[in-house]
Motif scaffolding. Sequence first.
Motif, PDB file in Angstrom:
ATOM      1  N   LYS A 106      36.679  36.009  38.274  1.00 50.43           N
ATOM      2  CA  LYS A 106      37.496  35.063  37.513  1.00 50.43           C
ATOM      3  C   LYS A 106      37.212  33.637  37.964  1.00 50.43           C
ATOM      4  O   LYS A 106      37.108  32.719  37.135  1.00 50.43           O
ATOM      5  CB  LYS A 106      38.977  35.387  37.672  1.00 50.43           C
ATOM      6  CG  LYS A 106      39.870  34.486  36.834  1.00 50.43           C
ATOM      7  CD  LYS A 106      41.326  34.866  36.939  1.00 50.43           C
ATOM      8  CE  LYS A 106      42.252  34.000  36.136  1.00 50.43           C
ATOM      9  NZ  LYS A 106      41.852  32.673  35.770  1.00 50.43           N
ATOM     10  N   PHE A 107      37.079  33.415  39.262  1.00 56.36           N
ATOM     11  CA  PHE A 107      36.757  32.089  39.789  1.00 56.36           C
ATOM     12  C   PHE A 107      35.443  31.583  39.180  1.00 56.36           C
ATOM     13  O   PHE A 107      35.358  30.444  38.727  1.00 56.36           O
ATOM     14  CB  PHE A 107      36.659  32.142  41.318  1.00 56.36           C
ATOM     15  CG  PHE A 107      36.220  30.853  41.942  1.00 56.36           C
ATOM     16  CD1 PHE A 107      37.136  29.859  42.232  1.00 56.36           C
ATOM     17  CD2 PHE A 107      34.882  30.632  42.239  1.00 56.36           C
ATOM     18  CE1 PHE A 107      36.733  28.664  42.810  1.00 56.36           C
ATOM     19  CE2 PHE A 107      34.461  29.440  42.810  1.00 56.36           C
ATOM     20  CZ  PHE A 107      35.394  28.449  43.094  1.00 56.36           C
ATOM     21  N   LEU A 108      34.422  32.451  39.162  1.00 57.74           N
ATOM     22  CA  LEU A 108      33.136  32.059  38.587  1.00 57.74           C
ATOM     23  C   LEU A 108      33.275  31.705  37.110  1.00 57.74           C
ATOM     24  O   LEU A 108      32.757  30.684  36.654  1.00 57.74           O
ATOM     25  CB  LEU A 108      32.108  33.180  38.759  1.00 57.74           C
ATOM     26  CG  LEU A 108      31.577  33.397  40.160  1.00 57.74           C
ATOM     27  CD1 LEU A 108      30.745  34.673  40.219  1.00 57.74           C
ATOM     28  CD2 LEU A 108      30.761  32.207  40.641  1.00 57.74           C
ATOM     29  N   ALA A 109      33.963  32.546  36.365  1.00 58.88           N
ATOM     30  CA  ALA A 109      34.133  32.286  34.932  1.00 58.88           C
ATOM     31  C   ALA A 109      34.849  30.959  34.713  1.00 58.88           C
ATOM     32  O   ALA A 109      34.454  30.168  33.857  1.00 58.88           O
ATOM     33  CB  ALA A 109      34.897  33.429  34.272  1.00 58.88           C
ATOM     34  N   ASP A 110      35.878  30.690  35.497  1.00 55.86           N
ATOM     35  CA  ASP A 110      36.616  29.428  35.357  1.00 55.86           C
ATOM     36  C   ASP A 110      35.740  28.239  35.722  1.00 55.86           C
ATOM     37  O   ASP A 110      35.670  27.253  34.981  1.00 55.86           O
ATOM     38  CB  ASP A 110      37.865  29.431  36.238  1.00 55.86           C
ATOM     39  CG  ASP A 110      38.940  30.393  35.751  1.00 55.86           C
ATOM     40  OD1 ASP A 110      38.858  30.871  34.588  1.00 55.86           O
ATOM     41  OD2 ASP A 110      39.853  30.694  36.544  1.00 55.86           O
ATOM     42  N   GLN A 111      35.058  28.315  36.853  1.00 57.64           N
ATOM     43  CA  GLN A 111      34.265  27.186  37.332  1.00 57.64           C
ATOM     44  C   GLN A 111      33.020  26.935  36.489  1.00 57.64           C
ATOM     45  O   GLN A 111      32.583  25.793  36.349  1.00 57.64           O
ATOM     46  CB  GLN A 111      33.867  27.388  38.797  1.00 57.64           C
ATOM     47  CG  GLN A 111      35.030  27.369  39.757  1.00 57.64           C
ATOM     48  CD  GLN A 111      35.777  26.039  39.734  1.00 57.64           C
ATOM     49  OE1 GLN A 111      35.167  24.984  39.836  1.00 57.64           O
ATOM     50  NE2 GLN A 111      37.080  26.096  39.591  1.00 57.64           N
ATOM     51  N   LEU A 112      32.441  27.992  35.948  1.00 55.82           N
ATOM     52  CA  LEU A 112      31.236  27.856  35.128  1.00 55.82           C
ATOM     53  C   LEU A 112      31.562  27.703  33.645  1.00 55.82           C
ATOM     54  O   LEU A 112      30.663  27.661  32.816  1.00 55.82           O
ATOM     55  CB  LEU A 112      30.321  29.073  35.334  1.00 55.82           C
ATOM     56  CG  LEU A 112      29.799  29.275  36.755  1.00 55.82           C
ATOM     57  CD1 LEU A 112      29.049  30.595  36.864  1.00 55.82           C
ATOM     58  CD2 LEU A 112      28.918  28.114  37.182  1.00 55.82           C
ATOM     59  N   GLU A 113      32.860  27.655  33.334  1.00 56.00           N
ATOM     60  CA  GLU A 113      33.332  27.546  31.956  1.00 56.00           C
ATOM     61  C   GLU A 113      32.732  28.649  31.098  1.00 56.00           C
ATOM     62  O   GLU A 113      32.199  28.413  30.014  1.00 56.00           O
ATOM     63  CB  GLU A 113      33.037  26.158  31.385  1.00 56.00           C
ATOM     64  CG  GLU A 113      33.743  25.058  32.143  1.00 56.00           C
ATOM     65  CD  GLU A 113      33.478  23.682  31.570  1.00 56.00           C
ATOM     66  OE1 GLU A 113      32.942  23.574  30.448  1.00 56.00           O
ATOM     67  OE2 GLU A 113      33.824  22.704  32.250  1.00 56.00           O
ATOM     68  N   GLY A 114      32.820  29.856  31.620  1.00 58.80           N
ATOM     69  CA  GLY A 114      32.251  31.011  30.939  1.00 58.80           C
ATOM     70  C   GLY A 114      33.294  32.063  30.651  1.00 58.80           C
ATOM     71  O   GLY A 114      34.490  31.786  30.606  1.00 58.80           O
TER      72      GLY A 114
END
Length: 131
Positions: free
Chosen positions: A37-45
């Motif tokens: 979830k952190f990656l999706a949020d930070q990468l706007e994905g």
Amino acid sequence: YPFRSYIPCPTRQTVKQSQPFEQLKGAQGIKGKDFEKFLADQLEGEAGPIKLYGREFDGRTGNLLWEAKSAWNKIANDEAALHKFQATTGQQQQIAQMTNHEFMIFSNGPIPIPIKAWLAKKQIKFFEVVK
């Protein structure tokens, strides 16, 4: 759902330089679904599971499909787990290529050297979030 195509897919060189992923420095200690979830949020994905051709990916950003890894001990120390990781990751790379995507592994810690060597040999990009 809409693709976010403005995020360029990194090359191996830019991954080593970590320029496109400076925002991931805060991921230290985040594991499992929270890391995804952190990656999706930070990468706007989009967080996964993203299913393509019978394989799941942890997320997608533009034309980049990715896997999030937060623990390497089992993979590094268990031959069966290592073989499963290699088979799955190899299939993910092939599916990404077939569907005109890039594929990358994001790790919230150091990747063991033998696994890094295997990833490099297979031309699978990776980014380690380390202090």
